[in-house]
Design an enzyme around this catalytic site. Structure first.
Site, PDB file in Angstrom:
ATOM      1  N   SER A 153      28.953  43.940  52.333  1.00  0.00           N
ATOM      2  CA  SER A 153      29.603  42.946  52.348  1.00  0.00           C
ATOM      3  C   SER A 153      30.678  44.049  51.350  1.00  0.00           C
ATOM      4  O   SER A 153      29.804  45.292  50.828  1.00  0.00           O
ATOM      5  CB  SER A 153      29.507  41.708  50.602  1.00  0.00           C
ATOM      6  N   TYR A 156      26.035  40.109  42.373  1.00  0.00           N
ATOM      7  CA  TYR A 156      26.619  40.141  43.771  1.00  0.00           C
ATOM      8  C   TYR A 156      27.090  41.417  44.639  1.00  0.00           C
ATOM      9  O   TYR A 156      26.238  41.990  45.689  1.00  0.00           O
ATOM     10  CB  TYR A 156      27.732  39.026  44.629  1.00  0.00           C
ATOM     11  N   LYS A 168      24.576  44.308  47.121  1.00  0.00           N
ATOM     12  CA  LYS A 168      25.054  44.108  48.583  1.00  0.00           C
ATOM     13  C   LYS A 168      24.583  46.210  48.262  1.00  0.00           C
ATOM     14  O   LYS A 168      23.939  46.792  49.143  1.00  0.00           O
ATOM     15  CB  LYS A 168      26.008  44.294  48.579  1.00  0.00           C
TER      16      LYS A 168
END
Length: 320
Positions: A117, A141, A145
């Site tokens: 991402s 998040y 990643k």
């Protein structure tokens, strides 16, 4: 060659599965259906319903289907929610990656394409994000990643894993009317839901230093994204060199206002967005360069904004 697609019953994963099949490669889906849909898995494609945290199920999927490579799409993908649920995010995205890599090593599977991402960069203050832009994720998040990319790097050193990571921002559109974005947090579903309920969508901030005052972001068609995953898998199969990570970017971006105008044009519904104050932490512009991916993966923006909206709207209506 058989490729296991984790999260292959989700919006992005299901498009990757279709792209693999269309390229003559054999996909296998592993998904726990926490956010995916069994109906998104094409007929004839083997489907293993299991969590990445279930090491025995993952190992069995790899060996039972003679998997030669993994495209890892599964994960908890809600950046905003991850701030309230950090432990869940790390469990799904970091522990899940560790379980997958351990199972791959035991099964002798040495190729992995990671659906990473652009959240690894955080709120950048540059005109164009490149692969060397500093990594400062601002959510669990994004951090999860980045840790996933580190795990791949370290497993390469320790066990010879061959891999690459694909970083991208907002994924929209549909390459198959049977598959649509069902996320409760993404812009297109939110706009379509508002219009379907007789409400107007909302724009947060109209005084940014951008051409029309609204935020500018990368928006990529999901079918283009899927093709890049397949291209990366093919290069791994062929033993060709790959960078550790690639940005899948547009190079110029699209504003929120432009999206609203495109939705109105495509749907024929009058869109007069509610105007709200800026949200804290929203940078005016985040756009990535896709030059490296174009060089090595044939990456290209093959769809216009109107085509992105039209395909998403068609899939939305097909599900009604």
């Amino acid at each position: 060659m058989t490729w296991l697609v984790t999260g292959g019953a989700g919006y992005i994963g299901a498009h990757v599965v279709r792209a693999l099949r269309d390229a003559g490669l054999a996909p296998v889906v592993l998904d726990d259906l926490s956010s995916g849909h069994a109906a998104f898995v094409p007929e004839g494609v083997p489907f293993v319903r299991a969590s990445l945290l279930d090491a025995e199920a993952v190992a069995a999927a790899l060996t039972d289907h003679d998997v030669t490579g993994v495209i890892h799409v599964a994960g908890f993908k809600y950046a905003g929610v991850s701030v309230q649920r950090p432990l869940h995010t790390y469990e799904q995205n970091v522990t899940g990656m560790i379980t997958l890599l351990e199972s791959m090593q035991r099964a002798g599977v040495e190729q992995c394409v990671f659906s990473s991402s652009a959240a690894v960069y955080g709120a950048v203050d540059v005109d164009l994000v490149t692969e060397t832009t500093a990594k400062n994720p601002t959510s669990p998040y994004g951090e999860s990643k980045l840790i996933g990319e580190w795990l791949l790097r370290d497993q390469e050193i320790a066990a010879g894993l061959r891999h690459t990571s694909l970083r991208y921002f907002n994924v929209v559109g549909s390459g198959d009317p049977a598959v649509r974005d069902t996320s409760p947090h993404n812009l297109f579903p939110l706009v379509f839901d508002a219009l379907a309920e007789g409400r107007q969508p909302r724009i947060y901030g109209t005084d940014y230093p951008t051409p029309d005052g609204t935020c500018v972001r990368d928006y990529l068609h999901v079918a283009d994204l899927a093709l890049a995953h397949v291209a990366a898998a093919r290069r791994l199969e062929a033993g060709e060199p790959l960078e550790p990570a690639y940005n899948l970017g547009s190079g110029d971006g699209v504003s929120v206002r432009q999206i609203m105008d495109a939705v109105a044009s495509v749907t024929g519904i009058a869109v007069e967005p509610e105007l709200a104050e800026r949200r804290p932490g929203d940078p005016p512009r985040i756009v990535a360069s896709g030059e490296l991916a174009a060089r090595d993966l044939g990456w290209a923006m093959r769809h216009t904004l109107a085509e992105m909206v039209d395909s998403a709207w068609e899939a939305r209506r097909a599900s009604a």
